[in-house]
Design a protein around this motif. Sequence first.
Motif, PDB file in Angstrom:
ATOM      1  N   ASN A 269       2.398  -3.077 -15.498  1.00  0.00           N
ATOM      2  CA  ASN A 269       1.134  -3.015 -16.225  1.00  0.00           C
ATOM      3  C   ASN A 269       1.033  -4.165 -17.229  1.00  0.00           C
ATOM      4  O   ASN A 269       1.995  -4.461 -17.952  1.00  0.00           O
ATOM      5  CB  ASN A 269       1.011  -1.675 -16.956  1.00  0.00           C
TER       6      ASN A 269
ATOM      7  N   ASP B 189      11.064  -0.625   2.037  1.00  0.00           N
ATOM      8  CA  ASP B 189      11.068   0.788   1.660  1.00  0.00           C
ATOM      9  C   ASP B 189      12.504   1.277   1.520  1.00  0.00           C
ATOM     10  O   ASP B 189      13.373   0.986   2.333  1.00  0.00           O
ATOM     11  CB  ASP B 189      10.331   1.610   2.721  1.00  0.00           C
TER      12      ASP B 189
ATOM     13  N   GLU C 140       6.812  -3.962   4.984  1.00  0.00           N
ATOM     14  CA  GLU C 140       6.714  -2.732   4.184  1.00  0.00           C
ATOM     15  C   GLU C 140       7.849  -1.776   4.553  1.00  0.00           C
ATOM     16  O   GLU C 140       8.448  -1.148   3.680  1.00  0.00           O
ATOM     17  CB  GLU C 140       5.349  -2.076   4.412  1.00  0.00           C
TER      18      GLU C 140
ATOM     19  N   ILE D  92       3.579  -6.177  -5.591  1.00  0.00           N
ATOM     20  CA  ILE D  92       3.261  -4.774  -5.838  1.00  0.00           C
ATOM     21  C   ILE D  92       4.194  -3.888  -5.019  1.00  0.00           C
ATOM     22  O   ILE D  92       4.652  -4.279  -3.943  1.00  0.00           O
ATOM     23  CB  ILE D  92       1.791  -4.461  -5.490  1.00  0.00           C
ATOM     24  N   PRO D  93       4.517  -2.683  -5.496  1.00  0.00           N
ATOM     25  CA  PRO D  93       5.316  -1.755  -4.691  1.00  0.00           C
ATOM     26  C   PRO D  93       4.565  -1.363  -3.420  1.00  0.00           C
ATOM     27  O   PRO D  93       3.342  -1.511  -3.326  1.00  0.00           O
ATOM     28  CB  PRO D  93       5.506  -0.548  -5.626  1.00  0.00           C
ATOM     29  N   ASN D  94       5.289  -0.868  -2.448  1.00  0.00           N
ATOM     30  CA  ASN D  94       4.664  -0.428  -1.202  1.00  0.00           C
ATOM     31  C   ASN D  94       3.664   0.694  -1.469  1.00  0.00           C
ATOM     32  O   ASN D  94       3.864   1.546  -2.340  1.00  0.00           O
ATOM     33  CB  ASN D  94       5.723   0.056  -0.216  1.00  0.00           C
ATOM     34  N   LYS D  95       2.578   0.651  -0.711  1.00  0.00           N
ATOM     35  CA  LYS D  95       1.547   1.697  -0.735  1.00  0.00           C
ATOM     36  C   LYS D  95       0.882   1.823  -2.109  1.00  0.00           C
ATOM     37  O   LYS D  95       0.520   2.921  -2.548  1.00  0.00           O
ATOM     38  CB  LYS D  95       2.136   3.041  -0.313  1.00  0.00           C
ATOM     39  N   THR D  96       0.715   0.694  -2.812  1.00  0.00           N
ATOM     40  CA  THR D  96       0.018   0.706  -4.109  1.00  0.00           C
ATOM     41  C   THR D  96      -1.028  -0.398  -4.144  1.00  0.00           C
ATOM     42  O   THR D  96      -0.964  -1.298  -4.978  1.00  0.00           O
ATOM     43  CB  THR D  96       1.012   0.518  -5.271  1.00  0.00           C
TER      44      THR D  96
ATOM     45  N   ASP E 251       0.997  -8.806  -2.342  1.00  0.00           N
ATOM     46  CA  ASP E 251       1.672  -7.694  -1.678  1.00  0.00           C
ATOM     47  C   ASP E 251       2.983  -8.210  -1.086  1.00  0.00           C
ATOM     48  O   ASP E 251       3.469  -9.277  -1.479  1.00  0.00           O
ATOM     49  CB  ASP E 251       0.767  -7.051  -0.625  1.00  0.00           C
TER      50      ASP E 251
ATOM     51  N   ASN F 254      -3.878  -0.358  -5.278  1.00  0.00           N
ATOM     52  CA  ASN F 254      -4.625  -0.335  -6.537  1.00  0.00           C
ATOM     53  C   ASN F 254      -4.083  -1.356  -7.538  1.00  0.00           C
ATOM     54  O   ASN F 254      -4.809  -1.797  -8.438  1.00  0.00           O
ATOM     55  CB  ASN F 254      -4.582   1.060  -7.152  1.00  0.00           C
ATOM     56  N   MET F 255      -2.819  -1.759  -7.379  1.00  0.00           N
ATOM     57  CA  MET F 255      -2.251  -2.752  -8.292  1.00  0.00           C
ATOM     58  C   MET F 255      -2.716  -4.159  -7.937  1.00  0.00           C
ATOM     59  O   MET F 255      -2.457  -5.108  -8.672  1.00  0.00           O
ATOM     60  CB  MET F 255      -0.723  -2.677  -8.282  1.00  0.00           C
TER      61      MET F 255
END
Length: 300
Positions: free
Chosen positions: A116, A61, A57, A222-226, A198, A228-229
């Motif tokens: 999405n 970044d 991660e 998924i992007p870092n710190k997401t 991830d 929810n995706m």
Amino acid sequence: MKRILSILELNRSTYYDRKTVKQVKGLSKRGRPTPGYSMHKKGHKIPDEQIEEHLMEYYLDDEIGGLGYKKWTSLLVEHHGLIINKKKVYRLCKKLDILKESREKQAKHPRRLARNRIITAPNQLWQLDIKYGGITGTSYFVFMCCAIDVYDRSIVGIYRGSTCRAKDIITMLTKALIRRKIHFKPGEFEDKLIVRSDNGPQFVSHLFGDFCEYQKIHHERIPNKTPNMNAYIESFHSQIQRECFNRHSFGFYEEAYYYIDRYIDFYNAVRPHGSLKNLSPKAFSQLSLAGEIPIQEISL
């Protein structure tokens, strides 16, 4: 002894150093073995696989990625409460090939960010993630990697073992593709399976990228710190934590495998799912394929 060493023209430090080292058959280097984990400030153990995820991660970044392993060590201590030194972080970064000087290397498999999507059928999007739990009374961990079909919430593949490497996940996905009878012809793109994960080291490895390319699988991260995706697999892991891991203590690996396998069977075939009209994933899938349930669109 001093007189003998003087006659032989040997340094005392050399003699005593060799005397104290125990020669263990089969080991090529001295020193204590690496334990495979680091301690948290609160006293519990954090496996190296989890630390490697944190490092990946940082590496990916846009801002933190340029700091290097020494600064990453400070961030691991400050943000994650780890008791760890820069030498171990250096070893893990070298293993992952993410040391600062290697950033100029061109990626073999470009990173595709998750976006999405609207899902209307099974086998369009699978989500992957890794979970681990402890073996009671030991410093060992049991690892679990699951693949969930976003449409019918079925756990289509599962791996569990004492370690979790890219090749283990590849084997699990290969079996899942066979069970679900998924095969894409060369040149197909629009209808190919999407696998979302991830940025764990297993998923960014060349081995996993080669597998997805060979199988015509579209792998997106998924992007870092997401988280929810990747919400569907995250939700499943929270369920198995509450309904399996918290209810049973694992004394040894075979016991852990037994309870995990039993829960997966229960989840797929019996457990009612609120978003599936209180049907199990298996029942929902069968009714959906038979046309008895209207096609639903899942936007994520």
